[in-house]
Design a protein around this motif. Sequence first.
Motif, PDB file in Angstrom:
ATOM      1  N   ASN A  84      -6.407  19.531   3.627  1.00 25.44           N
ATOM      2  CA  ASN A  84      -5.534  18.366   3.502  1.00 25.44           C
ATOM      3  C   ASN A  84      -6.063  17.431   2.421  1.00 25.44           C
ATOM      4  N   ALA A  85      -5.164  16.894   1.608  1.00 25.80           N
ATOM      5  CA  ALA A  85      -5.536  15.953   0.556  1.00 25.80           C
ATOM      6  C   ALA A  85      -4.638  14.733   0.639  1.00 25.80           C
ATOM      7  N   THR A  86      -5.232  13.554   0.525  1.00 29.99           N
ATOM      8  CA  THR A  86      -4.466  12.312   0.612  1.00 29.99           C
ATOM      9  C   THR A  86      -4.845  11.413  -0.554  1.00 29.99           C
ATOM     10  N   MET A  87      -3.823  10.844  -1.212  1.00 25.08           N
ATOM     11  CA  MET A  87      -4.084   9.922  -2.318  1.00 25.08           C
ATOM     12  C   MET A  87      -3.561   8.539  -1.979  1.00 25.08           C
ATOM     13  N   PHE A  88      -4.410   7.536  -2.177  1.00 28.91           N
ATOM     14  CA  PHE A  88      -4.057   6.159  -1.848  1.00 28.91           C
ATOM     15  C   PHE A  88      -3.883   5.311  -3.103  1.00 28.91           C
ATOM     16  N   ASN A  89      -2.875   4.438  -3.070  1.00 27.52           N
ATOM     17  CA  ASN A  89      -2.757   3.351  -4.042  1.00 27.52           C
ATOM     18  C   ASN A  89      -2.573   2.089  -3.232  1.00 27.52           C
ATOM     19  N   THR A  90      -3.595   1.247  -3.220  1.00 16.86           N
ATOM     20  CA  THR A  90      -3.593   0.121  -2.281  1.00 16.86           C
ATOM     21  C   THR A  90      -3.594  -1.212  -3.011  1.00 16.86           C
TER      22      THR A  90
ATOM     23  N   MET B 258      -0.043   9.026  -0.514  1.00 13.12           N
ATOM     24  CA  MET B 258       0.629  10.313  -0.693  1.00 13.12           C
ATOM     25  C   MET B 258      -0.205  11.426  -0.069  1.00 13.12           C
TER      26      MET B 258
ATOM     27  N   ASN C 250       0.839  -1.203   0.000  1.00  9.86           N
ATOM     28  CA  ASN C 250       0.000   0.000   0.000  1.00  9.86           C
ATOM     29  C   ASN C 250       0.872   1.250   0.000  1.00  9.86           C
TER      30      ASN C 250
ATOM     31  N   LEU D 107      -7.339   2.274   5.199  1.00 10.68           N
ATOM     32  CA  LEU D 107      -6.431   3.424   5.263  1.00 10.68           C
ATOM     33  C   LEU D 107      -7.185   4.749   5.109  1.00 10.68           C
TER      34      LEU D 107
ATOM     35  N   VAL E 189      -7.514   7.985   7.865  1.00  5.47           N
ATOM     36  CA  VAL E 189      -7.276   9.405   7.574  1.00  5.47           C
ATOM     37  C   VAL E 189      -8.536  10.215   7.856  1.00  5.47           C
TER      38      VAL E 189
ATOM     39  N   ASN F  71      -0.808  15.592   0.803  1.00  3.24           N
ATOM     40  CA  ASN F  71      -0.544  17.015   0.595  1.00  3.24           C
ATOM     41  C   ASN F  71      -1.334  17.739   1.674  1.00  3.24           C
TER      42      ASN F  71
END
Lengths: 366, 366
Positions: free
Chosen positions: B158-164, A161, A158, B173, B177, A163
């Motif tokens: 706030n920005a979050t990017m997931f690759n799971t 990222m 997993n 995940l 967050v 920001n």
Amino acid sequence: MRKIGVKEIEDIAAGAAVYGTGGGGDPYVGKLMAIDAIKTHGEVTMLDVDEVPDDAIVVPTNMMGAPTILIEKIPNGKEAINAFSLLKDYLGKEIFATIPFEAGGLNSMIPFAVAATLGMPIVDGDGMGRAFPEIQMVTFSLGGVKSTPLVVCDEKGNATMFNTVSNKWSETLARAVTVASGGSTMMASYTMTGSQVKKTSIRGIVTKTEEVGRAIRIAKNKNTNPVDAVLKVSGGFELFKGKVCDILRKTDGGFVRGESKMTGIDEYKGKSIKIEFQNENLIVQTNEGEILATAPDLIVVLDIETGHAITTETLRYGNRGIVICIPCDEKWRTKDGIKTVGPRYFGYDVDYVPIEQRIKSRMGEF
Amino acid sequence: MRKIGVKEIEDIAAGAAVYGTGGGGDPYVGKLMAIDAIKTHGEVTMLDVDEVPDDAIVVPTNMMGAPTILIEKIPNGKEAINAFSLLKDYLGKEIFATIPFEAGGLNSMIPFAVAATLGMPIVDGDGMGRAFPEIQMVTFSLGGVKSTPLVVCDEKGNATMFNTVSNKWSETLARAVTVASGGSTMMASYTMTGSQVKKTSIRGIVTKTEEVGRAIRIAKNKNTNPVDAVLKVSGGFELFKGKVCDILRKTDGGFVRGESKMTGIDEYKGKSIKIEFQNENLIVQTNEGEILATAPDLIVVLDIETGHAITTETLRYGNRGIVICIPCDEKWRTKDGIKTVGPRYFGYDVDYVPIEQRIKSRMGEF
């Protein structure tokens, strides 16, 4: 510029355990990763901070999580590489070098594994000059470097990222993902230019930890006092000598928190102290409540016999240790520095007093 | 293809509350967001699933978090747009349309706000045909669509990017967050082509909720029984009529969990039931332990007087309601569907029996 091979790694790891101030993770697991990577890919080139071109891109790497977790949940070795290459793809720029996030503990070693594997140099500096529990606690932050884009990767594959609107929010959100991932992840963040590295990093800290590690090794070979050797090279002060008589420790919210109590031996007989920690040792005080030292100065418990640092997760009843304190870097002694990592941040209602002043005023008592 | 304006939104919101099966968030806040966006940017074009070109990119949007949170922590309106545009930048492709993630509750409305603001069409379909508590619980998952890249944004910026590695890990995940962000975030995920939408979505569900909402409105205007109108349009069954006599509810781990008890009135006098929920109503059983209905069929409490759905976060002592059950979409009645959202997934040691069969065998009792 010089080459770092297996022998240097051994010394750096021993010194990094001291600069982990009880936390930062046992360098042992990281050392195996670094040595394995160097044996496979060759030695790592280490640059002085001044050797980094001003416009080169430098990215710190580190493990996030509670040191206790790492004893049972071993990294698979690819997480840090994944984090690094995902960040590189996102930036769309070549990364020139990596740099330790924190020179203390396990995180002293991860960047060597990454540097060897990716065939890139490492910079002789870090963002802490020690280890600290939270990721906004770096001199990079004090110097205005943004923690994001920040990537964390776990051993399952997993990748996340972030920001964020502040480096403290990076800590909060990345910590949440780390806990949900099982308690530890590998991270790439605080992308910097060479100029920013020159302005914000703690210079020469890898070499400093190597010197401390070497001093411990030489003392052992020559059968001289290893603790004295550590004090001499690090510029630290002895605070106490005793036996661990009580230890309270729990892993909670991505940290290991607790306290250890020690009763004095030799010239400290009849006295006792308490050390409180959140991953790292934060404050040491006598049974009577006299404060001997606080963060950001480095509070370290060294094994009396070997001079090696004892980490908060391996400390146990009966350990005989010498508590020492090493002055922190001047960057932490600014107003912003004390606000970020001083005793009040950690919830202690006391002012930060540099260890040299504390020692001086205690000397005056006699 | 047709235009959706303020009047249609009102009906869709009323129907979406029914299809929220107790959860999915109060559509009221979402309705205000959608109406505001339509008044500012104009009506939204809604396409039938078959009107989407096979190679067009479609991205669902939704709120993640516990419905209870939303009552006090109102979205600032930009989170969903941020999530959408970050995902678009990452994909490097134009997004043709959005589609509801879930047609039930608040999440029926968010896509209209996004579509109006970004001037893009919305597709008449969703991934649940109702509301469910976890983000892997979509027919998109059953059809092999990956949840990642998945972006969540909070109201702080706030920005979050997931690759799971799996859609279940995305849930774990992204939920972590969301909780760390204060309990609710806006999400963009499950990027699909038009062909995938055709294969995996629940078709026409927005129109179905609109029909249910319209039936409630007309019944009120004509002074006829609104509950009968809901049952007729939705194809649902009446299970119970009673008064809420006990309610237990806590917000925990990004969900609102609990149970409500009802004592019967009219023809149900002397009987009592218990409904258990995790955001959505999951199982309803009599005091004697007879199971009346379970997920994935839709268990809904309707207000006796108005026919409007009562959500789990607004349900309170003394509410007089009729408990109904609407058959779920056939996609959930497959082996994979039942494994993903059947009673055993939620921890109940019972097999899923379609509501029509349960009703039939109970009719046989007499």
